[in-house]
Design a protein around this motif. Structure first.
Motif, PDB file in Angstrom:
ATOM      1  N   UNK A   1       0.838  -1.202   0.000  1.00  0.00           N
ATOM      2  CA  UNK A   1       0.000   0.000   0.000  1.00  0.00           C
ATOM      3  C   UNK A   1       0.878   1.260   0.000  1.00  0.00           C
ATOM      4  N   UNK A   2       0.401   2.316  -0.665  1.00  0.00           N
ATOM      5  CA  UNK A   2       1.216   3.532  -0.794  1.00  0.00           C
ATOM      6  C   UNK A   2       1.658   4.117   0.545  1.00  0.00           C
ATOM      7  N   UNK A   3       0.855   3.918   1.594  1.00  0.00           N
ATOM      8  CA  UNK A   3       1.241   4.486   2.893  1.00  0.00           C
ATOM      9  C   UNK A   3       2.514   3.838   3.438  1.00  0.00           C
ATOM     10  N   UNK A   4       2.690   2.543   3.158  1.00  0.00           N
ATOM     11  CA  UNK A   4       3.932   1.878   3.601  1.00  0.00           C
ATOM     12  C   UNK A   4       5.117   2.443   2.831  1.00  0.00           C
ATOM     13  N   UNK A   5       4.900   2.683   1.549  1.00  0.00           N
ATOM     14  CA  UNK A   5       5.982   3.217   0.715  1.00  0.00           C
ATOM     15  C   UNK A   5       6.371   4.619   1.195  1.00  0.00           C
ATOM     16  N   UNK A   6       5.385   5.365   1.687  1.00  0.00           N
ATOM     17  CA  UNK A   6       5.646   6.758   2.081  1.00  0.00           C
ATOM     18  C   UNK A   6       6.355   6.868   3.431  1.00  0.00           C
ATOM     19  N   UNK A   7       6.169   5.885   4.306  1.00  0.00           N
ATOM     20  CA  UNK A   7       6.670   6.027   5.683  1.00  0.00           C
ATOM     21  C   UNK A   7       8.165   6.383   5.765  1.00  0.00           C
ATOM     22  N   UNK A   8       9.046   5.716   4.998  1.00  0.00           N
ATOM     23  CA  UNK A   8      10.470   6.052   5.128  1.00  0.00           C
ATOM     24  C   UNK A   8      10.818   7.456   4.624  1.00  0.00           C
TER      25      UNK A   8
ATOM     26  N   UNK B   1       3.319   4.416  18.202  1.00  0.00           N
ATOM     27  CA  UNK B   1       1.963   4.200  17.674  1.00  0.00           C
ATOM     28  C   UNK B   1       1.907   4.293  16.149  1.00  0.00           C
ATOM     29  N   UNK B   2       2.783   5.110  15.570  1.00  0.00           N
ATOM     30  CA  UNK B   2       2.746   5.326  14.115  1.00  0.00           C
ATOM     31  C   UNK B   2       4.066   4.884  13.500  1.00  0.00           C
ATOM     32  N   UNK B   3       3.993   4.029  12.502  1.00  0.00           N
ATOM     33  CA  UNK B   3       5.211   3.527  11.850  1.00  0.00           C
ATOM     34  C   UNK B   3       6.140   4.656  11.388  1.00  0.00           C
ATOM     35  N   UNK B   4       5.564   5.664  10.721  1.00  0.00           N
ATOM     36  CA  UNK B   4       6.425   6.708  10.148  1.00  0.00           C
ATOM     37  C   UNK B   4       7.096   7.542  11.220  1.00  0.00           C
ATOM     38  N   UNK B   5       6.548   7.507  12.450  1.00  0.00           N
ATOM     39  CA  UNK B   5       7.143   8.291  13.525  1.00  0.00           C
ATOM     40  C   UNK B   5       8.066   7.429  14.388  1.00  0.00           C
ATOM     41  N   UNK B   6       7.779   6.132  14.441  1.00  0.00           N
ATOM     42  CA  UNK B   6       8.580   5.230  15.276  1.00  0.00           C
ATOM     43  C   UNK B   6      10.023   5.134  14.785  1.00  0.00           C
ATOM     44  N   UNK B   7      10.253   5.502  13.518  1.00  0.00           N
ATOM     45  CA  UNK B   7      11.617   5.437  12.986  1.00  0.00           C
ATOM     46  C   UNK B   7      12.482   6.604  13.477  1.00  0.00           C
TER      47      UNK B   7
END
Ligand code: SUG
Length: 415
Positions: A82-89, A123-129
């Motif tokens: 899904x595009x959201x996974x691609x966007x997280x990094x 809680x949020x993948x894109x922030x947990x990094x």
């Protein structure tokens, strides 16, 4: 000489709208729109310049490395995701430095050092990094171990979102203050991102005096209405707590608990009849910087969205006509950040310390502001469309832009 320094996050060159934050209404409603990283970063710089002129001191933190190669690899991206996974990094979310860490100034802690705990943001993948790179940067900016202690993040699964759910009341910055931790309970339609045990753990790790530490529960209705962090509905400075009437689960109980630890508390409460919870969250009235100016009066730095709201601006005029502690309300344009749910207060981390103990490379002056702005103008993409995320051409551009900034600030060691 202890003073409060606002460390604003410089908006990174990959700033985009991918709709990654469930429960953050602005992020969801702008998902898929083009973003304007150059304009976003310059809006942030203009806010910093304003506060530098007002307060005489201003700090900043740098964007983190994006795209995050190790997260990209860990996600096994192959185009079918899904595009959201691609966007997280690619997320530029480290701009919201109110979520970088929780800070307990030296007068509050048992060992007399200023303690910082990077927020795990689990809680949020894109922030947990964010936190390992945030910690690395804090260790440079606040590397003087005689004055600062930097902890590891709180272990999962206790979500910790840092200073966004933390307030400090004090008579003066160099006097012991009362620290208020605000947590949420799960069960509503949106995640409660701050876990009570994370707050309690941070308070213990920082060596806070239990008599000067208060734990308060966020109102579940506020989280459900989009207040994913408490700083969307309340902010404190000095003796003043500026809050919406529906911020806490038990509003009167919260005031009572804070007052028991800090009798001088002055509450400026906005009733729901003047500004509904929904309007407060839409305009970010409370995601404001409440500043003590050199003359001792207080100013509230609000997003321009507040001036455009009849209800909010009406309340502001009534408030200013009275004789409360807030004497000025100053709108700033941070629309690019606002569209992802980040107002003026999200963009800054408050650190009470002696400026002489901070690595001077993280402190702003006029010349440095010009240098940063010139780098942004030369290197930040003007526009990013969601389908650009993941492309090698954009990766090259944003990596190069960040490196140019590190070079301009003599901070190549963070590359
Ligand atoms: O965590 N937005 C951030 C906004 C953080 C605001 N900070 C404070 N209130 N202190 C968040 O929800 C949006 C990213 C996206 O959708 O691409 C985002 O992460």
């Amino acid at each position: 000489m202890l003073t409060e320094i606002n460390f604003d996050g410089i908006v990174g060159p990959s700033h985009n709208y991918a709709g990654l934050s469930l429960g953050n209404i602005a992020s969801a409603s702008h998902a898929g729109e083009p973003s304007y990283p150059r304009a976003a970063a310059l809006q942030g710089m203009a806010k910093m310049r304003g506060n530098l002129a007002r307060l005489g001191v201003q700090g900043f933190l740098l964007p983190l490395p994006r795209p995050n190669d190790s997260l990209e690899q860990a996600l096994a991206l192959d185009g079918t995701e899904p595009p959201q996974l691609r966007a997280a990094p690619w997320s530029a979310s480290s701009m919201w430095t109110a979520n970088a860490a929780t800070v307990s100034p030296a007068p509050d802690t048992a060992d007399g050092r200023c303690h910082l705990t990077p927020a795990n943001l689990v809680t949020m993948l894109h922030r947990a990094q964010e936190w390992p790179d945030t910690k690395r940067q804090l260790e440079v900016a606040f590397g003087d171990k005689r004055h600062f202690t930097i902890h590891d993040a709180v272990p999962p699964t206790f979500g910790d979102e840092g200073a966004a759910n933390h307030m400090r009341l004090c008579e003066s910055h160099d006097a012991p203050g009362v620290e208020v931790f605000v947590y949420g309970r799960t069960g509503g339609p949106f995640p409660a991102r701050q876990h009570e045990q994370a707050s309690r753990l941070v308070a213990r790790a920082h060596g806070l005096d239990p008599a000067r530490t208060v734990f308060v529960e966020q109102n579940a209705q506020a989280i459900a209405a989009g207040a994913f962090h408490n700083d969307v509905v309340a902010v404190a400075n000095g003796r003043v707590l500026f809050t919406h009437a529906e911020a806490f689960a038990d509003q009167a109980g919260a005031y009572e608990a804070i007052r028991a630890a800090f009798p001088a508390l002055e509450v400026v409460e906005v009733p729901s009849s003047a500004v509904t919870l929904q309007e407060a969250i839409r305009t970010y009235l409370f995601n404001a910087q409440l500043l003590t100016l050199p003359d001792g009066t207080m100013a509230l730095i609000v997003p321009t969205e507040c001036r455009e709201s009849a209800a909010v601006w009406g309340w502001v005029q009534t408030m200013l006509a009275g004789n409360g502690p807030i004497r000025q309300v100053i709108p700033v344009d941070v629309k690019q950040s606002m569209a992802n749910g980040g107002g003026p207060a999200c963009l800054r981390l408050r650190v009470v310390c002696d400026p002489a103990t901070v690595d001077p490379r993280f402190l702003l002056d006029e010349a440095k502001a010009e240098r940063i702005e010139a780098t942004i103008a030369a290197h930040w993409p003007e526009q990013i469309d969601p389908f650009d995320l993941g492309t090698p051409a954009l990766a090259e551009k944003v990596v190069g832009a960040r490196m140019a900034l590190l070079d301009a600030l003599d901070l190549g060691q963070l590359g």
